[in-house]
Design a protein around this motif. Structure first.
Motif, mmCIF file in Angstrom:
data_model
loop_
_atom_site.group_PDB
_atom_site.id
_atom_site.type_symbol
_atom_site.label_atom_id
_atom_site.label_comp_id
_atom_site.label_asym_id
_atom_site.label_seq_id
_atom_site.Cartn_x
_atom_site.Cartn_y
_atom_site.Cartn_z
ATOM 1 N N ALA A 1 -19.383 -16.677 6.030
ATOM 2 C CA ALA A 1 -18.448 -15.157 5.893
ATOM 3 C C ALA A 1 -17.053 -15.500 6.317
ATOM 4 O O ALA A 1 -16.039 -14.613 6.387
ATOM 5 C CB ALA A 1 -18.700 -14.746 7.745
ATOM 6 N N ALA B 1 -21.106 -7.091 2.676
ATOM 7 C CA ALA B 1 -19.707 -7.581 3.708
ATOM 8 C C ALA B 1 -18.270 -8.179 3.741
ATOM 9 O O ALA B 1 -17.658 -7.940 4.480
ATOM 10 C CB ALA B 1 -20.624 -8.439 4.695
ATOM 11 N N ASP C 1 -20.730 -0.916 7.516
ATOM 12 C CA ASP C 1 -20.519 -2.004 8.238
ATOM 13 C C ASP C 1 -20.562 -3.591 8.508
ATOM 14 O O ASP C 1 -21.958 -3.634 7.232
ATOM 15 C CB ASP C 1 -21.051 -1.816 10.230
ATOM 16 N N ALA D 1 -21.436 -5.940 9.097
ATOM 17 C CA ALA D 1 -23.291 -6.579 9.832
ATOM 18 C C ALA D 1 -24.034 -5.141 9.615
ATOM 19 O O ALA D 1 -25.313 -5.851 10.096
ATOM 20 C CB ALA D 1 -23.256 -6.404 11.682
ATOM 21 N N PRO E 1 -28.275 -6.691 8.011
ATOM 22 C CA PRO E 1 -28.551 -8.215 8.755
ATOM 23 C C PRO E 1 -29.946 -8.807 7.704
ATOM 24 O O PRO E 1 -29.446 -10.172 7.491
ATOM 25 C CB PRO E 1 -29.270 -8.151 10.194
ATOM 26 N N LEU F 1 -27.792 -10.697 4.693
ATOM 27 C CA LEU F 1 -26.547 -11.403 5.457
ATOM 28 C C LEU F 1 -27.751 -12.740 5.968
ATOM 29 O O LEU F 1 -27.470 -14.298 5.444
ATOM 30 C CB LEU F 1 -26.009 -11.258 6.076
ATOM 31 N N GLU F 2 -28.533 -12.901 6.548
ATOM 32 C CA GLU F 2 -29.932 -14.266 6.980
ATOM 33 C C GLU F 2 -30.215 -14.935 6.055
ATOM 34 O O GLU F 2 -30.387 -15.996 5.436
ATOM 35 C CB GLU F 2 -30.734 -13.408 7.803
#
Ligand SMILES: Cc1ncc(COP(=O)(O)O)c(C=O)c1O
Length: 426
Positions: free
Chosen positions: A342, A351, A383, A385, A388, A391-392
């Motif tokens: 991030a 993101a 957003d 996030a 998820p 990103l995970e």
């Protein structure tokens, strides 16, 4: 257990690392010959010049489309131009939503905005390509199409994506920028959806530094792409405004390919099969060498036969392990890196797309997001996030390029390095 190089042990890989310019590093006599022909003839524009010559751009379009088994090929100045032209040609415009993934170079998303539509960003699955289940969830009455990105050289789940598209009457544009020569169930990527778009930017498998291509089997899409990519195809010699059918004549941009680019690409196309064979051979040798390595899981692929072999991506079981693992590999002499952090900006992960997340536009009108033609009652919002899973997954993955120039010895040293590091850190 061997002592890691990061702790003072000997390096597993002692050979130099090649940069990832697969076709670029091979530029040689054939490219020079083709370019010199253009210069000797002073024929730098595809439609005319002082002598009567065959256009290199035209020859490249024909050869590229024939190789991939598509009816039409249209060369462009970039894949971004190819994507915008294809979306417009497929009827995407104001008020429409187009679905794309949050793991791609942001041009896939920006092209949707440039076509005046609203991007809707969906999750990737473990293959790091579009998750069809999330596509289904994010379809609204405003959804017009899907940009399916064959990310890092591997095919999307095209059966599932095409079934969703059929069910909801959506157009599908394949973004093959990173996957030229890849296949899905025996078909070349780019020939399955309504149109396929390619990049010949310098980092891509075959390259002229910049360049792009649209392929399609649909003559109407081809004509409309032709119009959009070339200010209404004003140089097209075979028909003028009066001869154009309804829907073919409209103002466009200029994404034409130059003859110099076409010349280099003709030569590069001849190298494609050899480059793919070398990358695939190298990738297989490395994957075979780490198949039983504990704590390391190679990215699954929708159709492994169709993987172009441009890279190796593997998961660790916890994101905290990624940075130490990648640092240890680097110390061993292997050019590997984590993918998502991030704190480190990367244009390939949604993101970090501040201009999309915050809906930055060049004028205060805020087009396409505030559009009176948008059929959905609530506005589309973003957003960092919101996806998820993406990103995970990206947070646990390690990536390395597989240059075709690598030798078997290079591959074996990489296998040794991964196994050595995994034994301590995985
Ligand atoms: C997945 C993807 N789509 C689109 C593009 C845009 O390509 P170009 O630079 O040719 O416009 C790229 C370039 O890196 C890409 O990787």
């Amino acid at each position: 257990m061997e002592q890691l190089a990061i702790n003072g042990g000997p390096k597993a890989k002692t050979t130099p690392n090649y940069p990832m310019y697969p076709g670029g590093l091979e530029i040689g006599d054939e490219e020079k010959k083709q370019v010199l022909e253009v210069l000797d003839n002073k024929y730098l524009f595809r439609y005319y010049g002082p002598a009567d010559c065959e256009s290199k751009v035209k020859a490249f379009e024909t050869a590229f489309a024939a190789k991939l088994g598509a009816r039409h090929g249209l060369a462009t100045s970039s894949c971004t131009g190819a994507l915008i032209s294809s979306l417009v040609a497929c009827g995407v415009g104001p008020g429409d939503e187009v679905i794309v993934t949050g793991y791609t170079f942001f041009a896939s998303c920006a092209a949707i905005v440039a076509a005046k539509a609203i991007p809707v960003i969906v999750e990737v699955d473990e293959t790091l390509t579009m998750d069809p289940a999330d596509v289904e969830k994010k379809i609204t009455p405003a959804t017009k199409g899907i940009v399916a990105v064959h990310m890092r050289g591997v095919p999307c789940d095209m059966d599932a994506i095409m079934a969703i598209a059929k069910k909801h009457n959506l157009i599908v544009v394949e973004d093959c920028a990173q996957a030229v020569g890849g296949t899905y169930k025996g078909k070349y990527l780019g020939t399955i959806g309504d149109a396929g778009c390619f990049s010949f930017q310098y980092h891509k498998t075959i390259t002229a530094g910049e360049g792009g291509m649209v392929i399609t089997n649909d003559s109407r899409i081809y004509d409309r792409c032709m119009s959009y990519h070339d200010t209404a195809a004003c140089w097209r010699p075979d028909r003028f405004a009066e001869q154009r059918y309804e829907g073919e004549l409209f103002c466009g941009s200029n994404f034409r390919m130059s003859e110099l680019t076409g010349a280099v690409m003709l030569a590069q196309l001849g190298r494609l099969d050899g480059l793919l064979a070398d990358m695939r051979k190298n990738q297989k040798r490395i994957i075979d060498g780490i198949a039983n390595t504990k704590g390391v899981k190679v990215r699954p692929v929708n159709d492994p036969e169709g993987d172009t072999g441009i890279c190796l991506m593997f998961y660790l079981d916890a994101k905290e392990k990624v940075e130490p693992f990648a640092n240890a590999l680097k110390a061993e002499g292997v050019a590997a890196a984590g993918v998502f952090n991030a704190g480190i900006p990367d244009w390939h992960i949604y993101a970090h797309w501040k201009h999309i997340i915050e809906q930055k536009t060049p004028t205060p009108v805020n087009c396409p997001w505030e559009c009176p033609y948008h059929k959905k009652s609530e506005p589309v919002q973003y957003d960092p996030a919101m996806n998820p899973n993406t990103l995970e997954l990206l947070g646990r993955v390690i990536h390395m390029d597989i240059p075709p120039q690598m030798t078997e010895e290079d591959c074996d040293m990489i296998v040794h390095a991964i196994n050595k590091v995994a034994a301590v850190l995985a």
